[in-house]
Design a protein around this motif. Sequence first.
Motif, PDB file in Angstrom:
ATOM      1  N   GLY A  46      12.650  45.803  20.062  1.00  0.00           N
ATOM      2  CA  GLY A  46      11.784  45.832  21.165  1.00  0.00           C
ATOM      3  C   GLY A  46      11.073  47.055  21.399  1.00  0.00           C
ATOM      4  N   GLY A  47      11.390  48.087  20.911  1.00  0.00           N
ATOM      5  CA  GLY A  47      10.595  49.362  21.295  1.00  0.00           C
ATOM      6  C   GLY A  47       9.398  49.659  20.323  1.00  0.00           C
ATOM      7  N   GLY A  48       9.089  50.950  20.425  1.00  0.00           N
ATOM      8  CA  GLY A  48       7.753  51.161  19.891  1.00  0.00           C
ATOM      9  C   GLY A  48       6.772  51.589  20.833  1.00  0.00           C
ATOM     10  N   ALA A  49       5.389  51.672  20.102  1.00  0.00           N
ATOM     11  CA  ALA A  49       4.216  52.026  21.013  1.00  0.00           C
ATOM     12  C   ALA A  49       3.481  50.808  21.605  1.00  0.00           C
ATOM     13  CB  ALA A  49       3.270  52.715  19.891  1.00  0.00           C
ATOM     14  N   GLU A  50       3.648  49.611  21.216  1.00  0.00           N
ATOM     15  CA  GLU A  50       3.064  48.829  21.786  1.00  0.00           C
ATOM     16  C   GLU A  50       2.745  48.395  23.497  1.00  0.00           C
ATOM     17  OE1 GLU A  50       0.052  46.051  20.591  1.00  0.00           O
ATOM     18  OE2 GLU A  50       1.278  47.317  19.152  1.00  0.00           O
ATOM     19  N   LYS A  51       4.008  48.815  23.834  1.00  0.00           N
ATOM     20  CA  LYS A  51       3.786  48.710  25.607  1.00  0.00           C
ATOM     21  C   LYS A  51       2.613  49.685  26.171  1.00  0.00           C
ATOM     22  CE  LYS A  51       7.952  51.391  25.518  1.00  0.00           C
ATOM     23  NZ  LYS A  51       8.272  50.796  24.047  1.00  0.00           N
ATOM     24  N   PHE A  52       2.685  50.737  25.506  1.00  0.00           N
ATOM     25  CA  PHE A  52       1.906  51.997  26.150  1.00  0.00           C
ATOM     26  C   PHE A  52       0.434  51.552  25.797  1.00  0.00           C
ATOM     27  CE2 PHE A  52       5.850  54.590  24.403  1.00  0.00           C
ATOM     28  CZ  PHE A  52       6.304  54.554  25.669  1.00  0.00           C
ATOM     29  N   MET A  53       0.202  50.903  24.551  1.00  0.00           N
ATOM     30  CA  MET A  53      -1.211  50.555  24.279  1.00  0.00           C
ATOM     31  C   MET A  53      -1.826  49.440  25.297  1.00  0.00           C
ATOM     32  SD  MET A  53      -1.655  52.470  21.802  1.00  0.00           S
ATOM     33  CE  MET A  53      -0.961  53.257  20.463  1.00  0.00           C
ATOM     34  N   TRP A  54      -0.942  48.485  25.595  1.00  0.00           N
ATOM     35  CA  TRP A  54      -1.189  47.650  26.516  1.00  0.00           C
ATOM     36  C   TRP A  54      -1.484  48.339  28.041  1.00  0.00           C
ATOM     37  CZ3 TRP A  54      -3.077  42.924  25.802  1.00  0.00           C
ATOM     38  CH2 TRP A  54      -2.816  42.368  25.063  1.00  0.00           C
ATOM     39  N   LEU A  55      -0.591  49.157  28.476  1.00  0.00           N
ATOM     40  CA  LEU A  55      -1.052  49.634  29.563  1.00  0.00           C
ATOM     41  C   LEU A  55      -1.994  50.820  29.793  1.00  0.00           C
ATOM     42  CD1 LEU A  55       3.051  50.798  30.350  1.00  0.00           C
ATOM     43  CD2 LEU A  55       1.468  49.256  31.577  1.00  0.00           C
ATOM     44  N   ALA A  56      -2.499  51.203  28.551  1.00  0.00           N
ATOM     45  CA  ALA A  56      -3.849  51.956  28.493  1.00  0.00           C
ATOM     46  C   ALA A  56      -4.727  51.181  28.996  1.00  0.00           C
ATOM     47  CB  ALA A  56      -3.702  52.778  27.198  1.00  0.00           C
ATOM     48  N   GLN A  57      -4.816  50.013  28.132  1.00  0.00           N
ATOM     49  CA  GLN A  57      -5.895  48.787  28.262  1.00  0.00           C
ATOM     50  C   GLN A  57      -5.858  48.290  29.498  1.00  0.00           C
ATOM     51  OE1 GLN A  57      -6.581  46.468  24.665  1.00  0.00           O
ATOM     52  NE2 GLN A  57      -4.790  47.674  23.915  1.00  0.00           N
ATOM     53  N   LEU A  58      -4.577  47.949  30.500  1.00  0.00           N
ATOM     54  CA  LEU A  58      -4.567  47.443  31.449  1.00  0.00           C
ATOM     55  C   LEU A  58      -4.705  48.408  32.738  1.00  0.00           C
ATOM     56  CD1 LEU A  58      -1.672  44.981  30.583  1.00  0.00           C
ATOM     57  CD2 LEU A  58      -4.227  44.389  30.679  1.00  0.00           C
ATOM     58  N   SER A  59      -4.857  49.515  32.422  1.00  0.00           N
ATOM     59  CA  SER A  59      -4.882  50.536  33.619  1.00  0.00           C
ATOM     60  C   SER A  59      -5.762  50.222  34.693  1.00  0.00           C
ATOM     61  CB  SER A  59      -5.154  51.966  32.828  1.00  0.00           C
ATOM     62  OG  SER A  59      -5.095  52.891  34.096  1.00  0.00           O
ATOM     63  N   GLU A  60      -5.277  50.093  35.878  1.00  0.00           N
ATOM     64  CA  GLU A  60      -6.301  50.009  36.873  1.00  0.00           C
ATOM     65  C   GLU A  60      -7.391  51.279  37.433  1.00  0.00           C
ATOM     66  OE1 GLU A  60      -4.932  46.970  40.122  1.00  0.00           O
ATOM     67  OE2 GLU A  60      -3.694  48.754  40.013  1.00  0.00           O
ATOM     68  N   GLN A  61      -6.794  52.398  36.773  1.00  0.00           N
ATOM     69  CA  GLN A  61      -7.431  53.703  37.097  1.00  0.00           C
ATOM     70  C   GLN A  61      -8.342  53.775  36.062  1.00  0.00           C
ATOM     71  OE1 GLN A  61      -3.867  53.845  37.386  1.00  0.00           O
ATOM     72  NE2 GLN A  61      -3.802  53.648  39.389  1.00  0.00           N
ATOM     73  N   GLY A  62      -8.170  53.716  34.957  1.00  0.00           N
ATOM     74  CA  GLY A  62      -8.884  53.779  33.435  1.00  0.00           C
ATOM     75  C   GLY A  62      -8.851  55.345  33.283  1.00  0.00           C
ATOM     76  N   GLY A  63      -9.889  55.911  32.831  1.00  0.00           N
ATOM     77  CA  GLY A  63     -10.005  57.246  32.472  1.00  0.00           C
ATOM     78  C   GLY A  63      -8.798  57.973  32.039  1.00  0.00           C
TER      79      GLY A  63
END
Length: 119
Positions: A46-63
């Motif tokens: 269940g680990g790895g990078a995928e959660k970070f990639m999703w959070l980058a795309q879902l970021s409300e602040q962006g940038g």
Amino acid sequence: NASVQLQAANLLGEINVELGEIDTAREYFLSAVEQDPNGSIPEAEGGGAEKFMWLAQLSEQGGVDSVQWFEKGVSSLRQTLQSLEGKTGTEEVAFAEEKKVKLSNALCAVAEIYMTDLS
């Protein structure tokens, strides 16, 4: 157990993305980050990078916020690729190629953010 909880958090995050429940998805991915803050737990658990990639795309602040999430994902992918270095098994080589594609996509996404949001 922890592995099942981490897998469930990631899966529930992805399900909520598909359902359009972005805030709920973000909460699940953040829960996964709490359990695997560096992405060092193997994907099979269940680990790895995928959660970070999703959070980058879902970021409300962006940038900058998105870039920081992508960088965490890139770091995790690089760790994974380093652990696969020198392995010659068919499955390992295919897994490494998949991670290289994800790594290049993440780096391109960061460049795009710099050209649009941070220029």
